[in-house]
Write a protein that holds these residues in place. Sequence first.
Motif, short mmCIF file in Angstrom:
data_model
loop_
_atom_site.label_atom_id
_atom_site.label_comp_id
_atom_site.label_asym_id
_atom_site.label_seq_id
_atom_site.Cartn_x
_atom_site.Cartn_y
_atom_site.Cartn_z
N UNK A 1 0.84 -1.18 0.00
CA UNK A 1 0.00 0.00 0.00
C UNK A 1 0.89 1.24 0.00
N UNK A 2 0.53 2.23 -0.81
CA UNK A 2 1.34 3.44 -0.90
C UNK A 2 1.02 4.36 0.26
N UNK A 3 1.98 5.27 0.52
CA UNK A 3 1.79 6.23 1.59
C UNK A 3 0.73 7.24 1.19
N UNK A 4 -0.08 7.71 2.15
CA UNK A 4 -1.07 8.73 1.83
C UNK A 4 -0.38 10.00 1.35
N UNK A 5 -1.04 10.68 0.42
CA UNK A 5 -0.51 11.92 -0.09
C UNK A 5 -0.64 12.99 0.97
N UNK A 6 0.22 14.00 0.93
CA UNK A 6 0.09 15.08 1.89
C UNK A 6 -1.23 15.83 1.69
N UNK A 7 -1.74 16.39 2.78
CA UNK A 7 -2.99 17.12 2.71
C UNK A 7 -2.79 18.42 1.94
N UNK A 8 -3.80 18.81 1.22
CA UNK A 8 -3.82 20.15 0.65
C UNK A 8 -5.19 20.74 0.91
N UNK A 9 -5.34 22.02 0.70
CA UNK A 9 -6.57 22.72 1.06
C UNK A 9 -7.75 22.31 0.20
N UNK A 10 -7.49 21.81 -1.01
CA UNK A 10 -8.59 21.44 -1.91
C UNK A 10 -9.08 20.02 -1.68
N UNK A 15 -13.36 15.96 -2.17
CA UNK A 15 -14.00 14.78 -1.58
C UNK A 15 -15.49 15.00 -1.36
N UNK A 16 -15.84 16.17 -0.83
CA UNK A 16 -17.26 16.46 -0.56
C UNK A 16 -18.03 16.63 -1.86
N UNK A 20 -21.23 14.51 -2.90
CA UNK A 20 -22.53 15.09 -3.22
C UNK A 20 -23.09 14.47 -4.49
N UNK A 21 -22.21 14.22 -5.44
CA UNK A 21 -22.64 13.61 -6.71
C UNK A 21 -22.85 12.11 -6.59
N UNK A 22 -22.37 11.52 -5.52
CA UNK A 22 -22.53 10.08 -5.32
C UNK A 22 -21.55 9.25 -6.13
N UNK A 23 -20.44 9.86 -6.52
CA UNK A 23 -19.46 9.17 -7.36
C UNK A 23 -18.13 9.12 -6.62
N UNK A 24 -17.92 8.08 -5.86
CA UNK A 24 -16.66 7.90 -5.14
C UNK A 24 -16.17 6.48 -5.35
N UNK A 25 -14.96 6.35 -5.82
CA UNK A 25 -14.39 5.01 -5.93
C UNK A 25 -13.94 4.56 -4.55
N UNK A 26 -13.90 3.27 -4.35
CA UNK A 26 -13.49 2.74 -3.05
C UNK A 26 -12.06 3.16 -2.72
N UNK A 27 -11.19 3.17 -3.71
CA UNK A 27 -9.80 3.55 -3.49
C UNK A 27 -9.71 5.01 -3.04
N UNK A 28 -10.45 5.90 -3.71
CA UNK A 28 -10.44 7.31 -3.31
C UNK A 28 -11.02 7.49 -1.92
N UNK A 29 -12.08 6.74 -1.63
CA UNK A 29 -12.69 6.82 -0.30
C UNK A 29 -11.68 6.42 0.78
N UNK A 30 -10.96 5.33 0.54
CA UNK A 30 -9.97 4.86 1.50
C UNK A 30 -8.85 5.89 1.69
N UNK A 31 -8.39 6.49 0.60
CA UNK A 31 -7.34 7.51 0.71
C UNK A 31 -7.84 8.70 1.51
N UNK A 35 -6.46 10.57 4.94
CA UNK A 35 -5.89 11.92 4.81
C UNK A 35 -6.70 13.00 5.50
N UNK A 36 -8.01 12.89 5.50
CA UNK A 36 -8.87 13.98 5.95
C UNK A 36 -9.44 13.72 7.34
N UNK A 37 -9.67 14.79 8.06
CA UNK A 37 -10.25 14.66 9.39
C UNK A 37 -11.77 14.86 9.29
N UNK A 38 -12.47 14.38 10.29
CA UNK A 38 -13.93 14.55 10.33
C UNK A 38 -14.29 16.03 10.36
#
Length: 69
Positions: A1-10, A15-16, A20-31, A35-38
Amino acid sequence: MSEPQPRNKRSPIVAVLWSFLGVRSNQDYQQDAHRLTAKQLIITGIIGGVLFVLTVLGAVKYLIATSGH
């Protein structure tokens, strides 16, 4: 598994928006889960929801005003 990418402001915004569109791949969701906080997601989601509602209300007001009734 690769290391998570550093956070950026975007990252939370992207992600949101995809959620909203309901289009999230499982891989992107896991990343995003690593990476992101609640707090980032909640604040971004609230802002996005408010902007969406205001945009819809503005569009409706504009269409009513220009309908000629």
